[in-house]
Design a protein around this motif. Structure first.
Motif, PDB file in Angstrom:
ATOM      1  N   ALA A  48      -9.455 -26.199 -20.616  1.00 33.08           N
ATOM      2  CA  ALA A  48     -10.010 -26.093 -21.842  1.00 33.08           C
ATOM      3  C   ALA A  48     -11.314 -26.444 -21.832  1.00 33.08           C
ATOM      4  N   ALA A  49     -11.885 -27.160 -21.029  1.00 29.58           N
ATOM      5  CA  ALA A  49     -13.414 -27.706 -20.817  1.00 29.58           C
ATOM      6  C   ALA A  49     -14.132 -26.549 -20.152  1.00 29.58           C
ATOM      7  N   LYS A  50     -13.519 -25.849 -19.284  1.00 25.83           N
ATOM      8  CA  LYS A  50     -14.028 -24.954 -18.739  1.00 25.83           C
ATOM      9  C   LYS A  50     -14.353 -23.423 -19.478  1.00 25.83           C
ATOM     10  N   GLU A  51     -13.153 -23.273 -20.218  1.00 23.96           N
ATOM     11  CA  GLU A  51     -13.247 -22.186 -21.152  1.00 23.96           C
ATOM     12  C   GLU A  51     -14.316 -22.349 -22.346  1.00 23.96           C
ATOM     13  N   ALA A  59     -23.574 -24.689 -24.623  1.00 29.16           N
ATOM     14  CA  ALA A  59     -22.502 -25.913 -25.099  1.00 29.16           C
ATOM     15  C   ALA A  59     -23.064 -27.299 -24.985  1.00 29.16           C
ATOM     16  N   VAL A  60     -22.664 -27.945 -25.783  1.00 30.31           N
ATOM     17  CA  VAL A  60     -22.761 -29.655 -25.610  1.00 30.31           C
ATOM     18  C   VAL A  60     -21.377 -30.222 -25.475  1.00 30.31           C
ATOM     19  N   ILE A  61     -21.198 -31.119 -24.657  1.00 32.84           N
ATOM     20  CA  ILE A  61     -19.997 -31.875 -24.572  1.00 32.84           C
ATOM     21  C   ILE A  61     -20.237 -33.368 -24.365  1.00 32.84           C
ATOM     22  N   GLN A  83     -25.483 -24.627 -35.678  1.00 30.88           N
ATOM     23  CA  GLN A  83     -24.209 -23.571 -35.782  1.00 30.88           C
ATOM     24  C   GLN A  83     -24.201 -22.620 -34.555  1.00 30.88           C
ATOM     25  N   ASP A  84     -25.052 -22.399 -33.555  1.00 36.90           N
ATOM     26  CA  ASP A  84     -25.082 -21.522 -32.725  1.00 36.90           C
ATOM     27  C   ASP A  84     -24.739 -22.374 -31.279  1.00 36.90           C
ATOM     28  N   VAL A  85     -24.558 -23.576 -31.468  1.00 33.58           N
ATOM     29  CA  VAL A  85     -24.219 -24.433 -30.038  1.00 33.58           C
ATOM     30  C   VAL A  85     -22.962 -25.308 -30.346  1.00 33.58           C
ATOM     31  N   PRO A  86     -21.827 -24.722 -29.608  1.00 28.85           N
ATOM     32  CA  PRO A  86     -20.516 -25.399 -29.852  1.00 28.85           C
ATOM     33  C   PRO A  86     -20.669 -26.802 -29.240  1.00 28.85           C
ATOM     34  N   VAL A  87     -19.826 -27.673 -30.172  1.00 26.91           N
ATOM     35  CA  VAL A  87     -20.027 -29.184 -29.449  1.00 26.91           C
ATOM     36  C   VAL A  87     -18.301 -29.498 -29.133  1.00 26.91           C
ATOM     37  N   GLY A  88     -18.507 -30.245 -28.120  1.00 20.02           N
ATOM     38  CA  GLY A  88     -16.963 -30.710 -27.797  1.00 20.02           C
ATOM     39  C   GLY A  88     -16.959 -31.995 -27.152  1.00 20.02           C
ATOM     40  N   ILE A  89     -15.807 -32.657 -27.077  1.00 19.93           N
ATOM     41  CA  ILE A  89     -15.711 -34.224 -26.703  1.00 19.93           C
ATOM     42  C   ILE A  89     -14.659 -34.042 -25.817  1.00 19.93           C
ATOM     43  N   SER A  90     -14.312 -34.952 -24.736  1.00 22.91           N
ATOM     44  CA  SER A  90     -13.331 -35.157 -23.864  1.00 22.91           C
ATOM     45  C   SER A  90     -13.368 -36.636 -23.459  1.00 22.91           C
ATOM     46  N   THR A  91     -12.286 -37.454 -23.290  1.00 23.41           N
ATOM     47  CA  THR A  91     -11.945 -38.580 -22.743  1.00 23.41           C
ATOM     48  C   THR A  91     -10.922 -38.306 -21.852  1.00 23.41           C
ATOM     49  N   ASP A  92     -10.448 -37.224 -21.396  1.00 19.77           N
ATOM     50  CA  ASP A  92      -9.522 -37.084 -20.517  1.00 19.77           C
ATOM     51  C   ASP A  92     -10.090 -37.342 -19.013  1.00 19.77           C
ATOM     52  N   SER A  93      -9.274 -38.229 -18.334  1.00 19.71           N
ATOM     53  CA  SER A  93      -9.643 -38.613 -17.127  1.00 19.71           C
ATOM     54  C   SER A  93      -9.841 -37.536 -16.047  1.00 19.71           C
ATOM     55  N   GLU A  94      -9.007 -36.836 -16.097  1.00 23.82           N
ATOM     56  CA  GLU A  94      -9.238 -35.255 -15.274  1.00 23.82           C
ATOM     57  C   GLU A  94     -10.332 -34.655 -15.402  1.00 23.82           C
ATOM     58  N   VAL A  95     -10.692 -34.444 -16.744  1.00 26.90           N
ATOM     59  CA  VAL A  95     -11.995 -33.825 -17.181  1.00 26.90           C
ATOM     60  C   VAL A  95     -13.084 -34.457 -16.701  1.00 26.90           C
ATOM     61  N   LEU A  96     -13.271 -35.684 -16.829  1.00 28.97           N
ATOM     62  CA  LEU A  96     -14.313 -36.561 -16.546  1.00 28.97           C
ATOM     63  C   LEU A  96     -14.622 -36.659 -15.027  1.00 28.97           C
ATOM     64  N   GLU A 103     -19.731 -42.598 -16.171  1.00 24.97           N
ATOM     65  CA  GLU A 103     -20.120 -43.457 -17.598  1.00 24.97           C
ATOM     66  C   GLU A 103     -20.390 -42.580 -18.752  1.00 24.97           C
ATOM     67  N   ASN A 104     -20.516 -42.937 -19.710  1.00 27.68           N
ATOM     68  CA  ASN A 104     -20.595 -42.133 -20.954  1.00 27.68           C
ATOM     69  C   ASN A 104     -22.066 -41.120 -20.705  1.00 27.68           C
ATOM     70  N   THR A 105     -21.545 -39.793 -20.962  1.00 23.95           N
ATOM     71  CA  THR A 105     -22.614 -38.976 -20.809  1.00 23.95           C
ATOM     72  C   THR A 105     -22.385 -37.724 -21.826  1.00 23.95           C
ATOM     73  N   ILE A 106     -23.655 -37.554 -22.327  1.00 27.61           N
ATOM     74  CA  ILE A 106     -23.713 -36.086 -23.300  1.00 27.61           C
ATOM     75  C   ILE A 106     -24.280 -35.242 -22.195  1.00 27.61           C
ATOM     76  N   SER A 107     -23.464 -33.791 -22.182  1.00 24.35           N
ATOM     77  CA  SER A 107     -24.224 -32.851 -21.124  1.00 24.35           C
ATOM     78  C   SER A 107     -24.411 -31.624 -21.986  1.00 24.35           C
ATOM     79  N   LEU A 108     -25.654 -30.895 -21.901  1.00 25.94           N
ATOM     80  CA  LEU A 108     -25.688 -29.552 -22.225  1.00 25.94           C
ATOM     81  C   LEU A 108     -25.745 -28.342 -21.180  1.00 25.94           C
ATOM     82  N   PHE A 109     -24.542 -27.518 -21.491  1.00 31.48           N
ATOM     83  CA  PHE A 109     -24.410 -26.294 -20.231  1.00 31.48           C
ATOM     84  C   PHE A 109     -25.103 -25.116 -20.972  1.00 31.48           C
TER      85      PHE A 109
END
Length: 272
Positions: A48-51, A59-61, A83-96, A103-109
């Motif tokens: 889901a994160a890759k897609e 994209a910002v996660i 509106q033009d930048v989708p924002v996501g959140i994940s706490t899933d250990s495999e995604v991290l 550590e807590n991180t906000i990433s822009l791809f």
């Protein structure tokens, strides 16, 4: 050969616009309405994160150990602002783990150059809505980035050393078709050249056009420059096509300068 000072070029234009670096950085995107009730997309697995990342130019996660931290509601507010930048959140250990998050991180791809920019724990602890908005606004470079005092900072900081500028009136009848072709050409040079739009109808952008020794009568036109050696070239044009843009970029990458040919043709011939 006359060179265009690339880094001082953008600095000069930025101050000509009457904005200091600090003031320019405070400019934020904002929107109301449809996105007001939306929340960041919950990304529960690696697929889901890759897609999510692949589906957008930018994209910002937020990658968090848990959601009971002050930055989470701040990230939520970004959905309303961009509106033009989708924002996501994940706490899933495999995604991290997949994204090497410790550590807590906000990433822009961003797709245009494959870059990932991080705000990590120390930054996040001090961040507020204004600072996070600034981080996104400055760094959200797309396939085509419109030139303005904020986007110029992101362009200036990009690791891609070559920038192509399309100088064109956004109000012209040909604009929509031309920008579509320009965007398609941009995808051919992912990670090699950043594509920029300079709206020639804006008076303040006249300084940018003048730097490349172009006149209004020569627009629309392409201008390309390389920050590493301050080399540049221009191409006035009547119609924009993917093939024409590709040929111009390929020629520049190969060291062929159309500007030199034009200048030599104008030089008076001297009989020996």
């Amino acid at each position: 050969m006359e060179a265009l000072p690339s880094r001082s070029f953008f600095l000069i234009v930025l101050f000509v616009h009457g904005l200091s670096w600090n003031i320019a950085a405070e400019v934020q995107g904002s929107s109301d309405g449809a996105n007001a009730a939306q929340e960041p997309v919950r990304l529960t697995d690696v697929s889901a994160a890759k897609e999510f990342i692949d589906a957008a130019e930018v994209a910002v996660i937020g990658f968090f150990q848990d959601l009971e931290i002050p930055v989470v509601p701040i990230l939520h507010s970004m959905v309303q602002k961009f509106q033009d930048v989708p924002v996501g959140i994940s706490t899933d250990s495999e995604v991290l783990t997949h994204y090497n998050i410790t550590e807590n991180t906000i990433s822009l791809f961003r797709q245009v150059d494959g870059e990932r920019l991080n705000l990590e724990s120390e930054d996040i602890e001090r961040i507020d809505e204004t600072k996070l908005s600034r981080f996104i606004e400055i760094n959200k470079l797309g396939w085509v980035t419109e030139y303005n005092p904020v986007s110029v900072i992101g362009l200036f900081n990009s690791l891609v050393p070559i920038h192509l500028l399309l100088m064109m009136n956004k109000g012209s009848p040909e604009y929509e078709e031309s920008i579509h072709k320009y965007q398609e050409a941009a995808k051919l040079f992912q990670g090699k050249i950043l594509f920029v739009l300079v709206n020639s109808s804006m008076k303040e952008n006249g300084k940018v056009i003048a730097f490349f020794k172009l006149k209004e009568s020569q627009l629309p036109a392409l201008a390309i420059y390389r920050t590493e050696d301050e080399e540049w070239d221009t191409l006035p044009l009547k119609d924009i096509s993917v093939e024409l843009v590709q040929k111009f970029c390929d020629g520049f990458l190969a060291g062929k300068l159309l500007r030199e040919n034009r200048e030599s043709e104008k030089a008076p011939k001297v009989e020996l």
